[in-house]
Design an enzyme around this catalytic site. Structure first.
Site, PDB file in Angstrom:
ATOM      1  CG  ASP A 176       7.777  -4.042 -10.520  1.00 46.99           C
ATOM      2  OD1 ASP A 176       6.271  -3.018 -10.441  1.00 46.99           O
ATOM      3  OD2 ASP A 176       7.599  -4.240  -9.267  1.00 46.99           O
TER       4      ASP A 176
ATOM      5  N   GLY B  22       1.508  -1.104   0.043  1.00 47.43           N
ATOM      6  CA  GLY B  22       0.005   0.422  -0.117  1.00 47.43           C
ATOM      7  C   GLY B  22       1.257   1.443  -0.511  1.00 47.43           C
TER       8      GLY B  22
ATOM      9  CG  HIS C 259       4.307  -4.069  -8.298  1.00 43.04           C
ATOM     10  ND1 HIS C 259       5.531  -3.969  -7.506  1.00 43.04           N
ATOM     11  CD2 HIS C 259       2.941  -3.808  -7.515  1.00 43.04           C
ATOM     12  CE1 HIS C 259       5.542  -3.279  -6.003  1.00 43.04           C
ATOM     13  NE2 HIS C 259       4.280  -3.201  -6.067  1.00 43.04           N
TER      14      HIS C 259
ATOM     15  CB  SER D 195       4.778  -3.739  -2.713  1.00 44.62           C
ATOM     16  OG  SER D 195       3.825  -2.066  -3.527  1.00 44.62           O
ATOM     17  CD1 TRP D 196       3.093   0.054   2.840  1.00 48.41           C
ATOM     18  CD2 TRP D 196       4.660   1.202   2.701  1.00 48.41           C
ATOM     19  NE1 TRP D 196       3.451   0.059   4.095  1.00 48.41           N
ATOM     20  CE2 TRP D 196       3.982   1.831   3.347  1.00 48.41           C
ATOM     21  CE3 TRP D 196       5.251   2.886   1.898  1.00 48.41           C
ATOM     22  CZ2 TRP D 196       5.214   2.332   4.949  1.00 48.41           C
ATOM     23  CZ3 TRP D 196       5.507   3.614   2.545  1.00 48.41           C
ATOM     24  CH2 TRP D 196       5.608   3.629   4.181  1.00 48.41           C
TER      25      TRP D 196
END
Length: 321
Positions: free
Chosen positions: A265, A43, A298, A110-111
């Protein structure tokens, strides 16, 4: 390469009060006396999913997963109050202390990779190692590529839908324009923008566009938390100096680290993972493994990335607490 482990149950869960405003929901899974590993979701604002625990052998690992402030089952929902990178880092430490864990492996994509790096660079003495995927370090150039101009060259159809939520005269700063609406008083516009923001990211997350994955954005509760919290963090640069996580990577060079990156990605392009790898010493650091997968984008829910993450967690079984 190994597939995800079969589904297994949560052995303990609860809410931890981390401030006068926030309570974070957490789960413990697997072996109660196993090697601790913490899963940090994406996120920010994405929340955990049941499949997130299936990267970890339940006979070996004591896996801990939690919903970050404002996400998932944490309360209050979609709240931006006292919700920054450093509040989340403090929450990880509070959870570690609450669960009486001395050190753990940190796992995030990711985050989640951003937060993993922020936590590990602040508390390297609490980390046994890191497993990172789809590296995102919240540099301004990374944000502009995806939310302003760059990724639109590959996904112009989906970008047009993302752009359409904002009047033409405000499109010079898409993140700021979205933030104004996601934090405004017009509930209809807020939900419309949350859906548009979330559809843009879910549409671009896999190498092959997955309509089922895009459907996540149709859940207004999920989309609101995801879009509001992401936008809040991004317009504020994560409350970090631009490039800080790469610059301070030397603080964790001594730890075993696996970096897994999809070649295609679009959300978090491979250049960022390569920059991190080089900052960690590149080929001169035998403790850092860099794996770039030529058939993936991704999402952690692409087969080769799932398998590479399971393999990395299995490799880390040799780590002793």
């Amino acid at each position: 390469m190994a597939p995800l482990y079969e589904a297994f149950p949560v052995i303990n869960s609860g809410h931890l009060e981390v401030s006068s405003v926030h309570k974070i929901y957490y789960e413990e899974c697997g072996a109660a006396t196993g090697v601790p590993i913490i899963y940090l979701h994406g996120g920010p604002g994405g929340g955990i999913e049941d499949t997130d625990r299936q990267y970890f052998d339940p006979s070996h690992y004591r896996s801990i997963l939690f919903d970050q402030r404002g996400s998932g089952k944490s309360t209050p929902h979609a709240s931006l109050e006292d919700n920054t990178t450093w509040h989340l880092v403090a929450d990880i430490e509070a959870l570690r202390e609450h669960l009486k864990i001395e050190k753990w492996i940190v796992f995030g994509g990711s985050w989640g990779s951003t937060l993993s790096l922020a936590y590990a660079e602040k508390h390297p003495e609490r980390c046994l190692g890191l497993i990172l995927r789809g590296i995102f370090t919240l540099r301004r150039e990374e944000l502009l590529w995806f939310y302003q101009g760059g990724a639109d060259m590959l996904f112009p159809d989906f970008f047009d839908a993302y752009k359409a939520a904002i009047p033409a005269e405000e499109r010079g700063d898409m993140m700021q324009a979205y933030y104004k609406r996601l934090t405004g008083d017009n509930e209809e516009e807020k939900l419309k923008c949350a859906g548009a923001w979330s559809r843009w990211e879910t549409a671009t997350s896999k190498l092959i566009v997955d309509p089922k994955y895009i459907e996540k954005a149709e859940d207004p509760k999920w989309a609101l938390a995801f879009a509001r919290i992401e936008c809040h963090f991004f317009v504020n640069g994560g409350w970090m100096k631009d490039g800080q996580l790469i610059e301070e990577a030397h603080k964790i060079k001594h730890l075993p680290i696996v970096i897994i990156q999809g070649r295609y990605d679009v959300v978090c392009p491979a250049k960022t993972s390569w920059d991190l790898y080089q900052a960690l010493g590149g080929t001169s650091n035998i403790g850092v493994e860099y794996k770039i997968l030529g058939d993936s984008g991704h999402s952690a829910h692409e087969t080769s990335i799932e398998q590479a993450l399971v393999d990395a967690a299995n490799k880390f079984k040799s780590i002793k607490t």
